[in-house]
Design an enzyme around this catalytic site. Structure first.
Site, mmCIF file in Angstrom:
data_model
loop_
_atom_site.group_PDB
_atom_site.id
_atom_site.type_symbol
_atom_site.label_atom_id
_atom_site.label_comp_id
_atom_site.label_asym_id
_atom_site.label_seq_id
_atom_site.Cartn_x
_atom_site.Cartn_y
_atom_site.Cartn_z
ATOM 1 N N HIS A 77 0.786 -1.226 -0.028
ATOM 2 C CA HIS A 77 -0.043 0.008 -0.089
ATOM 3 C C HIS A 77 0.896 1.262 0.038
ATOM 4 O O HIS A 77 2.097 1.315 0.320
ATOM 5 C CB HIS A 77 -1.005 0.080 1.353
ATOM 6 C CG HIS A 77 -0.161 0.287 2.530
ATOM 7 N ND1 HIS A 77 -0.057 1.597 2.887
ATOM 8 C CD2 HIS A 77 0.251 -0.312 3.438
ATOM 9 C CE1 HIS A 77 0.639 1.705 4.222
ATOM 10 N NE2 HIS A 77 0.822 0.410 4.320
ATOM 11 N N CYS A 78 0.236 2.139 -0.308
ATOM 12 C CA CYS A 78 0.843 3.779 -0.102
ATOM 13 C C CYS A 78 -0.467 4.531 0.519
ATOM 14 O O CYS A 78 -1.251 3.984 1.296
ATOM 15 C CB CYS A 78 1.311 4.240 -1.376
ATOM 16 S SG CYS A 78 0.175 4.191 -2.858
ATOM 17 N N ARG A 79 -0.256 5.797 0.179
ATOM 18 C CA ARG A 79 -1.301 6.601 0.844
ATOM 19 C C ARG A 79 -2.679 6.394 0.113
ATOM 20 O O ARG A 79 -3.731 6.311 0.642
ATOM 21 C CB ARG A 79 -0.906 8.259 0.552
ATOM 22 C CG ARG A 79 -2.124 9.209 1.367
ATOM 23 C CD ARG A 79 -1.322 10.201 2.099
ATOM 24 N NE ARG A 79 -2.212 11.383 2.094
ATOM 25 C CZ ARG A 79 -3.409 11.466 2.874
ATOM 26 N NH1 ARG A 79 -3.935 10.058 3.704
ATOM 27 N NH2 ARG A 79 -4.171 12.396 3.357
#
Length: 147
Positions: A77-79
């Protein structure tokens, strides 16, 4: 708890950090959950060199998937889940599954809408050229040898 219920064994955060555009988690955040964490402090900007982390990310994903005799699950994931993390997954598919950049990106897009920024797309193209020259992409081996 939700990740545990889904069977996630490893988390790769491609936006580690404390600023507004990052996700502030660390190994301590996952302490006691049984989830192995790895963070990459990437910025979602065209000039950020995410390719410097492609090998590190691919190694972590490999180890995570191999966990429990191949039953591990890796949450990348990231933001927003739109640029940084999909770029890392595409690079993984290219490096470990010998997909060219177009097929790897199409594979990810088949599952969800993603849009790596232009700088990340350039880095994936550069990775594609490098892997093709080394004969490490399916369908590219013959082309490389006949040049």
């Amino acid at each position: 708890m939700r990740l545990q219920k889904l069977g996630v064994t490893h988390v790769l955060n491609v936006a580690e950090g404390t600023s507004f555009m990052h996700v502030n988690t660390s190994p301590e955040f996952y302490a006691g959950t049984g989830i192995t964490y790895h963070g990459i402090p990437a910025n979602d900007t065209e000039d950020f060199n995410l390719s410097a982390f492609f090998e590190e990310g691919a190694d972590f994903i490999d180890k995570g998937l191999a966990h429990h005799n191949g039953k591990g699950k890796v949450y990348v994931h990231c933001r927003e889940g739109y640029s940084r993390s999909p770029t890392m997954v595409v690079a993984y598919l290219m490096m470990r599954h010998k997909m060219d950049a177009r097929l790897a990106l199409a594979t990810v897009r088949h599952k969800r809408e993603v849009g790596p920024n232009d700088g990340f797309l350039r880095q994936l193209c550069q990775l594609n050229e490098k892997l093709a020259k080394e004969g490490k992409l399916n369908g590219e081996v013959g082309k490389t040898k006949t040049k």
